[in-house]
Motif scaffolding. Structure first.
Motif, mmCIF file in Angstrom:
data_model
loop_
_atom_site.group_PDB
_atom_site.id
_atom_site.type_symbol
_atom_site.label_atom_id
_atom_site.label_comp_id
_atom_site.label_asym_id
_atom_site.label_seq_id
_atom_site.Cartn_x
_atom_site.Cartn_y
_atom_site.Cartn_z
ATOM 1 N N GLU A 105 1.422 -13.302 1.273
ATOM 2 C CA GLU A 105 2.012 -12.401 2.269
ATOM 3 C C GLU A 105 3.461 -12.079 1.931
ATOM 4 O OE1 GLU A 105 0.702 -10.892 4.802
ATOM 5 O OE2 GLU A 105 -1.308 -11.763 4.762
ATOM 6 N N MET A 106 4.204 -13.076 1.469
ATOM 7 C CA MET A 106 5.594 -12.829 1.081
ATOM 8 C C MET A 106 5.681 -11.892 -0.117
ATOM 9 S SD MET A 106 7.089 -16.718 1.542
ATOM 10 C CE MET A 106 8.638 -16.276 0.769
ATOM 11 N N GLU A 107 4.762 -12.059 -1.081
ATOM 12 C CA GLU A 107 4.753 -11.162 -2.227
ATOM 13 C C GLU A 107 4.436 -9.728 -1.813
ATOM 14 O OE1 GLU A 107 2.016 -12.701 -5.101
ATOM 15 O OE2 GLU A 107 3.622 -13.578 -6.295
ATOM 16 N N ILE A 108 3.474 -9.561 -0.903
ATOM 17 C CA ILE A 108 3.100 -8.215 -0.461
ATOM 18 C C ILE A 108 4.246 -7.555 0.298
ATOM 19 C CG2 ILE A 108 1.537 -6.935 1.045
ATOM 20 C CD1 ILE A 108 -0.617 -8.976 0.364
ATOM 21 N N GLU A 109 4.909 -8.311 1.170
ATOM 22 C CA GLU A 109 6.029 -7.757 1.913
ATOM 23 C C GLU A 109 7.185 -7.388 0.987
ATOM 24 O OE1 GLU A 109 7.096 -10.510 4.911
ATOM 25 O OE2 GLU A 109 5.250 -10.235 6.089
ATOM 26 N N ALA A 110 7.415 -8.226 -0.028
ATOM 27 C CA ALA A 110 8.498 -7.910 -0.962
ATOM 28 C C ALA A 110 8.176 -6.675 -1.800
ATOM 29 C CB ALA A 110 8.752 -9.113 -1.881
ATOM 30 N N ALA A 111 6.884 -6.477 -2.129
ATOM 31 C CA ALA A 111 6.510 -5.314 -2.945
ATOM 32 C C ALA A 111 6.501 -4.027 -2.125
ATOM 33 C CB ALA A 111 5.135 -5.546 -3.576
ATOM 34 N N ASN A 112 6.048 -4.088 -0.888
ATOM 35 C CA ASN A 112 5.962 -2.883 -0.055
ATOM 36 C C ASN A 112 7.284 -2.514 0.598
ATOM 37 O OD1 ASN A 112 3.245 -2.798 -0.695
ATOM 38 N ND2 ASN A 112 2.600 -3.822 1.192
ATOM 39 N N GLY A 113 8.124 -3.511 0.843
ATOM 40 C CA GLY A 113 9.380 -3.237 1.515
ATOM 41 C C GLY A 113 9.182 -3.045 3.007
ATOM 42 N N ASN A 114 10.197 -2.567 3.671
ATOM 43 C CA ASN A 114 10.137 -2.325 5.113
ATOM 44 C C ASN A 114 9.451 -0.981 5.390
ATOM 45 O OD1 ASN A 114 11.543 -4.713 5.645
ATOM 46 N ND2 ASN A 114 13.535 -3.683 5.396
ATOM 47 N N VAL A 115 8.391 -1.045 6.181
ATOM 48 C CA VAL A 115 7.651 0.159 6.548
ATOM 49 C C VAL A 115 8.211 0.684 7.865
ATOM 50 C CG1 VAL A 115 5.379 1.120 7.074
ATOM 51 C CG2 VAL A 115 5.614 -0.720 5.378
ATOM 52 N N PRO A 116 8.590 1.961 7.954
ATOM 53 C CA PRO A 116 9.114 2.497 9.224
ATOM 54 C C PRO A 116 8.080 2.408 10.327
ATOM 55 C CG PRO A 116 9.584 3.980 7.390
ATOM 56 C CD PRO A 116 8.645 2.948 6.863
ATOM 57 N N ALA A 117 8.572 2.323 11.547
ATOM 58 C CA ALA A 117 7.686 2.214 12.702
ATOM 59 C C ALA A 117 6.841 3.477 12.847
ATOM 60 C CB ALA A 117 8.495 1.970 13.969
ATOM 61 N N GLY A 118 5.578 3.283 13.151
ATOM 62 C CA GLY A 118 4.666 4.400 13.325
ATOM 63 C C GLY A 118 3.957 4.829 12.061
ATOM 64 N N GLN A 119 4.307 4.267 10.918
ATOM 65 C CA GLN A 119 3.650 4.605 9.667
ATOM 66 C C GLN A 119 2.716 3.479 9.248
ATOM 67 O OE1 GLN A 119 6.331 5.728 6.572
ATOM 68 N NE2 GLN A 119 7.304 7.369 7.756
ATOM 69 N N ARG A 120 1.615 3.865 8.643
ATOM 70 C CA ARG A 120 0.650 2.880 8.176
ATOM 71 C C ARG A 120 1.150 2.235 6.894
ATOM 72 N NH1 ARG A 120 -5.499 4.679 7.319
ATOM 73 N NH2 ARG A 120 -5.289 4.827 9.598
ATOM 74 N N PRO A 121 1.073 0.894 6.807
ATOM 75 C CA PRO A 121 1.506 0.246 5.558
ATOM 76 C C PRO A 121 0.576 0.608 4.410
ATOM 77 C CG PRO A 121 0.454 -1.333 7.034
ATOM 78 C CD PRO A 121 0.628 -0.070 7.818
ATOM 79 N N PRO A 122 1.073 0.594 3.196
ATOM 80 C CA PRO A 122 0.234 0.954 2.041
ATOM 81 C C PRO A 122 -0.904 -0.052 1.880
ATOM 82 C CG PRO A 122 2.323 0.009 1.328
ATOM 83 C CD PRO A 122 2.436 0.230 2.801
ATOM 84 N N PRO A 123 -2.017 0.371 1.286
ATOM 85 C CA PRO A 123 -3.153 -0.558 1.095
ATOM 86 C C PRO A 123 -2.781 -1.685 0.146
ATOM 87 C CG PRO A 123 -3.531 1.498 -0.097
ATOM 88 C CD PRO A 123 -2.307 1.711 0.753
ATOM 89 N N ARG A 124 -3.366 -2.829 0.415
ATOM 90 C CA ARG A 124 -3.099 -3.992 -0.411
ATOM 91 C C ARG A 124 -4.060 -3.984 -1.595
ATOM 92 N NH1 ARG A 124 -1.996 -8.838 4.034
ATOM 93 N NH2 ARG A 124 -0.186 -7.849 5.008
#
Length: 378
Positions: A105-124
Motif C-alpha cells: 500500500e505504501m508503494e502504491i501511494e508513493a507511485a500514484n501520489g496524492n489524488v485530488p478529491a472527486g477523482q478516481r485513483p489510477p488502476p493498480r
C-alpha cells in the motif's frame, strides 16, 4: 475479567482464508459446494455398475472376455483422474501478510501520489514483459497481492489461483496450474468410457433386448455430447496454450494486435508444455504447524493454576505485539487488567520485610569463662 493468552500449535490449513474445505488432516482440498461432485460420482459409478452387472456377463461369453476387463481398467483410470482433480490444490496463491500488505500500500501511494478529491485513483497495475510482449499484472483487493500472469481470483473459492482455467462444479474444485492436466485426462478418459459403454450397449440391444440396457443407452447418449464436446474444446485450448478464462475474456483474440505470449506457435510444443510439463509443488504448506494465541479468562484459569502451582508450577507468559498498521489500537483483551497488575505488585507488608534477628557477638572474656566452665563440668 482479565484474559490470559495461551499458545497452542495448530495446522496451517485450519487458518487458511477462503472458502475451501479440508479433509484427512489437510491432504484433501475441495470447494465447499460439493453437491454436483457427488452427482458426478453417482452417474459414473451407477452407469458402470449397470454395465458390469447386466451387459458384461453376456458379452464376455458371446463376444470376448476382454470386454469387461478393458472396461474395468478404463473405469479405474477415470475415477483416479477425477479424485486427483477434485482432491488436489489447484494452485491457490497465499494472501499477503499484514506487514506485506502495508508495504505494498505504501508503494502504491508513493507511485500514484496524492489524488485530488472527486477523482478516481489510477488502476493498480504493474507491467511485465514476457516473450517481448507486455503483460499487465492486476492487483487483488482481497488477497492484497499483485496476481502473477494468468492468475485470477475465484469468487466461489475466494482465492487467487495460478493459471486459473475455470471453476468446475462437476469435480467440486477449481481447475488451475496444478490439476489442469488431470482434469483434461479425466474428460478424455470419460469420453472414451462413455463411447465404449454406449457402443456395447447398442450391440447388446441388437443381440438381446434388455430393459436396463435401453436405460443405459439413453444416459450415455445425453452424456456423450457434453463430455465429448468438453474434451474437444479443451483440446483446442491446449493446442493454443490458452485457458478457458483467457478465451472467454478474449485476452489474445488479436483485436488489439495482442498475441498470446505463452504460445510456441507449434501445436506439439504447446501440448507437451501443458500435458508433459513439470509438476509444480503447492505453495500453501497446508499441513505445516503454526502457533496460535488463544485468550482464556482468568477466572476459569485461576483454580487450575492454584492447584498445580504447589506440585508442578507452569510458567504463563502473556505475548503482546505492537500493531503492524499505524494508528491501530491494541485490543482490550491484550491489555493487562487491574486484577492481574494487583497480583503482580507486592503488598505493603511485603515491601519492607522485617530484618532477621542476629545474635550479639560474644566478647573474648565471655568465651574464656564459657571454656573454663565446660572444663570443670568434664
Amino acid at each position: 475479567m482479565s484474559a490470559v493468552m495461551i499458545t497452542r500449535k495448530v495446522r496451517k490449513w485450519e487458518k487458511l482464508p477462503g472458502k475451501n474445505t479440508f479433509c484427512c488432516d489437510g491432504r484433501v482440498m475441495m470447494a465447499r459446494q460439493k453437491g454436483v461432485f457427488y452427482l458426478t460420482l453417482f452417474l459414473i459409478v451407477g452407469t458402470c455398475a449397470l454395465f458390469f452387472a447386466f451387459e458384461c456377463p453376456y458379452l464376455a461369453v458371446h463376444l470376448s472376455p476382454a470386454i469387461p476387463v478393458f472396461a474395468a481398467l478404463l473405469f479405474l483410470f477415470v475415477m483416479a483422474m477425477l479424485l486427483r482433480t477434485s482432491f488436489s490444490d489447484p494452485g491457490v496463491l497465499p494472501r499477503a501478510l499484514p506487514e506485506e500488505a502495508t508495504f505494498i500500500e505504501m508503494e502504491i501511494e508513493a507511485a500514484n501520489g496524492n489524488v485530488p478529491a472527486g477523482q478516481r485513483p489510477p488502476p493498480r497495475i504493474r507491467n511485465v514483459q514476457i516473450n517481448n510482449q507486455i503483460v499487465k499484472l492486476k492487483y487483488c483487493y482481497t488477497c492484497k497481492i499483485f496476481r502473477p500472469p494468468r492468475a485470477s481470483h475465484c469468487s466461489i473459492c475466494d482465492n487467487c489461483v495460478d493459471r486459473f482455467d475455470h471453476h468446475c462444479p462437476w469435480v467440486g474444485n477449481c481447475v488451475g496450474k496444478r490439476n489442469y492436466r488431470y482434469f483434461y485426462l479425466f474428460t478424455m478418459s470419460l469420453s472414451l468410457l462413455t463411447i465404449y459403454i454406449f457402443t456395447f450397449d447398442i450391440v447388446h440391444v441388437v443381440m438381446r433386448e434388455y430393459p436396463f440396457t435401453v436405460l443405459e443407452v439413453l444416459v450415455c447418449f445425453f452424456t456423450l455430447w457434453s463430455v465429448v464436446g468438453l474434451t474437444g474444446f479443451h483440446t483446442y485450448l491446449i493446442s493454443l496454450n490458452q485457458t478457458t478464462n483467457e478465451d472467454i475474456k478474449g485476452s489474445w483474440s488479436g483485436k488489439n494486435r495482442v498475441q498470446n505470449p505463452y504460445s510456441h506457435k507449434n501445436i506439439i510444443k504447446n501440448c507437451c508444455e501443458v500435458l508433459c510439463g513439470p509438476a509444480y509443488p503447492s505453495v500453501l504448506d497446508r499441513r505445516g504447524v503454526m502457533q496460535e494465541d488463544s485468550p482464556v479468562s482468568a477466572t476459569s484459569a485461576a483454580p487450575y493454576s492454584t492447584s498445580s502451582s504447589s506440585s508442578n508450577p507452569v510458567p504463563q507468559t502473556t505475548k503482546t505485539t505492537a500493531p503492524l498498521i499505524p494508528n491501530e489500537h491494541t485490543p482490550d483483551d491484550a491489555k493487562p487488567s487491574i486484577a492481574a497488575s494487583a497480583e503482580k505488585s507486592p503488598s505493603p507488608k511485603e515491601e519492607h520485610p522485617p530484618a532477621p534477628k542476629v545474635p550479639p557477638l560474644a566478647s573474648p572474656e565471655t568465651d574464656a569463662e564459657a571454656s573454663l566452665t565446660k572444663d570443670k563440668t568434664h
